[in-house]
Design an enzyme around this catalytic site. Structure first.
Site, PDB file in Angstrom:
ATOM      1  N   GLY A  42     -24.831 -11.794 -14.382  1.00 15.47           N
ATOM      2  CA  GLY A  42     -24.407 -11.023 -13.514  1.00 15.47           C
ATOM      3  C   GLY A  42     -25.723  -9.063 -13.699  1.00 15.47           C
ATOM      4  O   GLY A  42     -25.687  -9.229 -15.536  1.00 15.47           O
ATOM      5  N   ASP A  43     -26.574  -9.083 -13.281  1.00 20.73           N
ATOM      6  CA  ASP A  43     -27.477  -7.807 -13.324  1.00 20.73           C
ATOM      7  C   ASP A  43     -28.068  -7.944 -14.442  1.00 20.73           C
ATOM      8  O   ASP A  43     -28.484  -7.512 -15.141  1.00 20.73           O
ATOM      9  CB  ASP A  43     -25.900  -6.407 -13.783  1.00 20.73           C
ATOM     10  N   LYS A  53     -19.656 -22.791 -13.699  1.00 20.31           N
ATOM     11  CA  LYS A  53     -19.537 -21.504 -13.663  1.00 20.31           C
ATOM     12  C   LYS A  53     -18.451 -20.874 -13.107  1.00 20.31           C
ATOM     13  O   LYS A  53     -17.874 -21.434 -12.326  1.00 20.31           O
ATOM     14  CB  LYS A  53     -20.864 -21.471 -13.200  1.00 20.31           C
ATOM     15  N   CYS A  67     -18.234 -19.434  -6.646  1.00 24.98           N
ATOM     16  CA  CYS A  67     -18.826 -19.147  -4.517  1.00 24.98           C
ATOM     17  C   CYS A  67     -17.646 -17.778  -4.669  1.00 24.98           C
ATOM     18  O   CYS A  67     -16.163 -18.272  -4.314  1.00 24.98           O
ATOM     19  CB  CYS A  67     -18.596 -20.111  -4.069  1.00 24.98           C
TER      20      CYS A  67
END
Length: 380
Positions: free
Chosen positions: A213-214, A150, A110
């Site tokens: 990501g993406d 993560k 985060c």
């Protein structure tokens, strides 16, 4: 476009196909997980929004609601955030002893200031001994429950931590690692570094590595697996206002890459009303559920021909009847818009990362980080 991916093994849990819903504060509550799981046919892993370890140990009322799982959810997956090893250990033991979940994920990714200013989230892996202590407490307290983590690449380009963190995770018995290919400073801007995911996979071949990501489409997920060798994908912003993306992902990983959902606006409107209704049932108040749903309106309507005044009107509704009647005024026959599969959600980047004073002086000095640094609320 064919990609064969082995099932993902998270401790005793086989995740087939290897697709995970990323924890997102205020988003991945039980109603949204229900929608995503329904579209996936129950396949995949769907993680709760962030639960703060201090709030869990103190049995904070909001937190206890956030860890409620539908009877059909299996495995039950909780993401924990914490900065104090002792508090993290207490929270994990509570989950294990009270059978609150089947899988625990730890948040070291985060980037928001209220988390990093306490040394948590994506700031924490810079302090290698602290990371090790938290992982050791979590794994030992979890018993038979698998513990995953993560993380991001690091704080910024001058403070990259993911390879060190990955090795520490393996040594401390973490079951799998998910890497978001951005630094904390990037937040959600720029382009995710998929090469970093490939490097992490090479660096920790002992355990599964998931890429994040993406991933805006099922094709992106297949490409990430092919290009990085990762063992699975974690999907976050790509499914905002688009829970049917999980149907696409399942189809793609099962060799049906052309079986892509293209809902009409009428179908999207039906999902919107169901989402708002589920939120109302979960909260126990229809109006509060519809109000909570407001943040999803723009994501669901992305690309459709809906005037700005109607968008604003739909974003201030406070009852299911008001939401449904507003949607019924739209041209519901519209087909799925070209380009609506692209990026969505926050895209800001190049942010200054807010850190505790002196945090970057020494990666091995963990003085001053303790129970008082724990947040007392969950869910962002």
């Amino acid at each position: 476009m064919s990609t064969t991916a082995a099932p993902l093994q998270i401790g005793p849990h086989t995740v087939r196909p290897p697709v995970v819903l990323a924890p997102m504060a205020g988003i991945t509550n039980a109603p949204f997980r229900t929608l995503c799981r329904e579209f996936s046919g129950g396949k995949g892993l769907f993680v709760s929004e962030m639960i703060t370890t201090r709030a869990l140990v103190e049995r904070n009322e909001k937190t206890m609601q956030l860890i409620h799982f539908d009877a059909t959810e299996t495995p039950r997956s909780i993401q924990l955030y914490g900065v104090d090893p002792a508090t993290v250990g207490k929270a994990v033991r509570m989950i294990a002893e009270e059978d609150l979940a089947d899988h625990i994920d730890l948040n070291f990714g985060c980037p928001v200031p209220k988390v990093t200013r306490k040394g948590g989230g994506s700031a924490l892996p810079f302090k290698r001994p602290l990371l090790r202590a938290i992982l050791r407490e979590a794994v030992s307290g979890a018993g038979s429950l698998p513990v995953t983590m993560k993380m991001r690449k690091g704080i910024d380009d001058d403070h990259i931590t993911y390879l060190d963190a990955g090795r520490i995770a393996v040594e401390e018995g973490v079951t799998a690692i998910a890497l978001h290919g951005r630094t904390a400073a990037q937040h959600y801007g720029g382009t995710a570094d998929w090469d970093a995911i490939a490097r992490l996979k090479e660096h920790v071949p002992e355990i599964p590595v998931l890429g994040n990501g993406d991933i805006w489409s099922a094709g992106d997920a297949l490409r990430m697996v092919r290009e990085t060798g990762c063992d699975g994908v974690v999907v976050g912003r790509g499914c905002l206002g688009r829970p049917w993306l999980f149907a696409d992902l399942v189809a793609a990983f099962e060799g049906r890459a052309d079986d892509i959902a293209r809902p009409s606006l009428r179908e999207v409107a039906d999902v919107m009303v169901r989402h708002a209704a589920l939120l109302g049932e979960w909260i126990g108040d229809e109006a509060r559920g519809v109000i909570d749903f407001r943040k999803h309106v723009a994501w669901y309507l992305k690309g459709f021909a809906v005037g700005s005044s109607m968008r604003k009107r739909l974003a201030i509704t406070s009852s299911l009847e008001e939401l449904r009647s507003g949607l019924d005024e739209l041209d519901l026959g519209q087909a799925w818009p070209v380009g609506a599969d692209g990026p969505r959600g926050r895209t800001s980047g190049n942010n200054r990362v807010v850190l505790p004073d002196g945090w970057l002086r020494d990666p091995y000095d963990c003085a001053g980080v303790g129970e008082e640094a724990e947040l007392d609320t969950s869910g962002g």
